[in-house]
Design an enzyme around this catalytic site. Structure first.
Site, PDB file in Angstrom:
ATOM      1  N   HIS A 238       3.765   7.521  -7.277  1.00 33.39           N
ATOM      2  CA  HIS A 238       4.805   8.209  -6.509  1.00 33.39           C
ATOM      3  C   HIS A 238       4.557   9.724  -6.503  1.00 33.39           C
ATOM      4  O   HIS A 238       4.970  10.416  -5.576  1.00 33.39           O
ATOM      5  CB  HIS A 238       6.196   7.945  -7.107  1.00 33.39           C
ATOM      6  CG  HIS A 238       6.687   6.548  -6.876  1.00 33.39           C
ATOM      7  ND1 HIS A 238       6.402   5.530  -7.739  1.00 33.39           N
ATOM      8  CD2 HIS A 238       7.436   6.030  -5.875  1.00 33.39           C
ATOM      9  CE1 HIS A 238       6.965   4.419  -7.283  1.00 33.39           C
ATOM     10  NE2 HIS A 238       7.593   4.697  -6.157  1.00 33.39           N
ATOM     11  N   ASP A 311       1.130   0.158  -0.180  1.00 29.70           N
ATOM     12  CA  ASP A 311       2.277   0.810  -0.802  1.00 29.70           C
ATOM     13  C   ASP A 311       2.745   1.914   0.162  1.00 29.70           C
ATOM     14  O   ASP A 311       2.069   2.251   1.137  1.00 29.70           O
ATOM     15  CB  ASP A 311       1.880   1.388  -2.156  1.00 29.70           C
ATOM     16  CG  ASP A 311       3.060   1.470  -3.120  1.00 29.70           C
ATOM     17  OD1 ASP A 311       4.218   1.362  -2.673  1.00 29.70           O
ATOM     18  OD2 ASP A 311       2.816   1.641  -4.329  1.00 29.70           O
TER      19      ASP A 311
END
Length: 418
Positions: A238, A311
């Site tokens: 992230h 992702d």
């Protein structure tokens, strides 16, 4: 109904179930197995025919849009509904990924999408510990770190079936899970922490596959993540590109083991992470743009034939990655682009300039349409009562919650005191 798994078995080569060996060494299969195989073969042919016929009707713009899964907060307000109209009517996306919000918001979005004409749209959500991960009013279940202590795979299967039931109640048809990343040590530390089922690749695979089978027998697509394995990454993707520094032997026996099992079972989806793995690909780049990782390893070596999904591209670990690059490298669908309209423009430019081929577009769209048919999206029905749908989510959850809680208590009572 177990259409997804039955079909997956047909696609994946039909591993032989136990049967009676005849004199000619052929296998005499039980009637129930052969009937399921026939049904799976029929469904395979029907899904393939639908994908081919639908693909022939799609414009270039529609094929490009189908490859994107933008993210939406789970709210039913006017602004969100206008955003849906842009995504579906103008940009022709293949579905959406639901972010934080409420069950009511999720149901309103799903029902709004069902009203749109065409091939139907995937409605995906992260539900690693159930829908509570995204929806504040959903039933709460233990995180994977706790579930990894369970010795009974059947409990994870029942958990998966329950999550599938809750998803279907509010119109969700894809779960971005299970997490099958293997963490080092005892799983009490590291980036994945509570999201991983543990440090034993075989046990992680057993539990995760039981959960995935529960989802798919509940007619919800499972998406195992994060290929080729996030457990020992140097950073949270992230926030930065994760580096995997383990050698190839360790990666093959630990990180890839659960994915190899998942592929062998013929399950439906794999999410590729923002991970640079030097032992697999000498070029330092996120796996989502690595043809070595997605094509050579996932497709060719592991034999995975389902949906390959990235992702989220709005994560820092994907900084600079373009959707067309992921598609060209091997992905079927791209999750959460920062600017969906801009990514579509870039993909169209890449196509016109010869960097993204028509054969690649058609291959990705055909696979997407195949799975949309499989979960019944062309034949979707509206949610007749949003309030009742939301109430239905919690109707059977307490029994599964109690089963998991009691099993974990028994585990704790048997564990040696420190």
């Amino acid at each position: 109904m177990a259409v997804l798994l039955a079909l997956a078995t047909a696609i994946g080569g039909c591993r032989r179930p136990a049967g009676v060996v005849a004199a000619d060494d052929s296998v005499m299969l039980p009637d129930s197995v052969t009937e399921a195989s026939r049904e799976a073969a029929d469904m395979t042919r029907a899904a393939e025919a639908y994908a081919d016929s639908m693909l022939a009707t799609l414009s270039l713009r529609e094929r490009v849009g189908m490859l994107l899964l933008p993210a939406l907060f789970s709210r039913g307000d006017d602004a969100n509904l206008r955003q849906i109209a842009e995504y579906v009517d103008s940009l022709k996306v293949g579905g959406v990924v639901l972010l934080k919000g409420t069950l009511e918001g999720a149901a309103i979005i799903a029902d709004t999408l069902r009203a749109r004409p065409g091939a139907g749209l995937f409605v995906a959500v992260d539900a690693e510990n159930g829908l509570r991960m995204r929806f504040e009013d959903a039933p709460e279940f233990p995180w994977n770190r706790e579930l990894g202590h369970l010795s009974d795979d059947q409990l994870l299967y029942e958990f998966g079936r329950e999550i599938a039931r809750e998803c279907r109640a509010v119109g969700i048809n894809m779960v971005l899970g299970p997490v099958i990343d293997v963490v080092p040590g005892e799983g009490s530390h590291g980036i994945m922490r509570k999201r991983s089922l543990g440090s034993d690749p075989r046990r992680v695979a057993d539990l995760a596959l039981a959960y995935a089978k529960g989802l798919e027998e509940g007619n919800v697509i499972s998406v195992a993540k994060h290929f080729p394995g996030h457990g020992s990454a140097s950073a949270d993707s992230h926030r930065a590109l994760g580096e995997i520094r383990a050698g190839r032997e360790v990666i093959d026996s630990v990180d890839l083991y659960p994915f190899r099992r998942y592929a062998a079972e013929g399950l439906s989806g794999v999410m590729v992470g923002h991970l640079a793995v030097a032992a697999l690909d000498s070029v330092r780049r996120p796996a989502v743009v690595s043809p070595v990782v997605m094509q050579d390893i996932l497709r060719d070596r592991l034999g995975f034939e389902g949906l390959v999904i990235t992702d989220a591209l709005n994560m820092e670990g994907a900084m600079g990655v373009k959707a067309w690059q992921a598609i060209e490298a091997g992905a079927d669908m791209v999750v959460a682009p920062t600017d969906t309209r801009a990514e579509i423009s870039c993909m169209l430019d890449a196509f016109r300039e010869g960097r993204l081929s028509e054969a690649t577009l058609n291959d990705r769209c055909r696979r997407i349409l195949f799975y949309k048919y499989l979960i019944g999206l062309p034949f979707r029905q509206r949610i007749t009562d949003i309030g009742s749908a939301v109430a239905e989510v919690g109707a059977e959850a307490p029994a599964v919650q109690d089963s998991l809680t009691n099993a974990l208590r028994r585990h704790m009572s048997r564990s040696p005191r420190r």
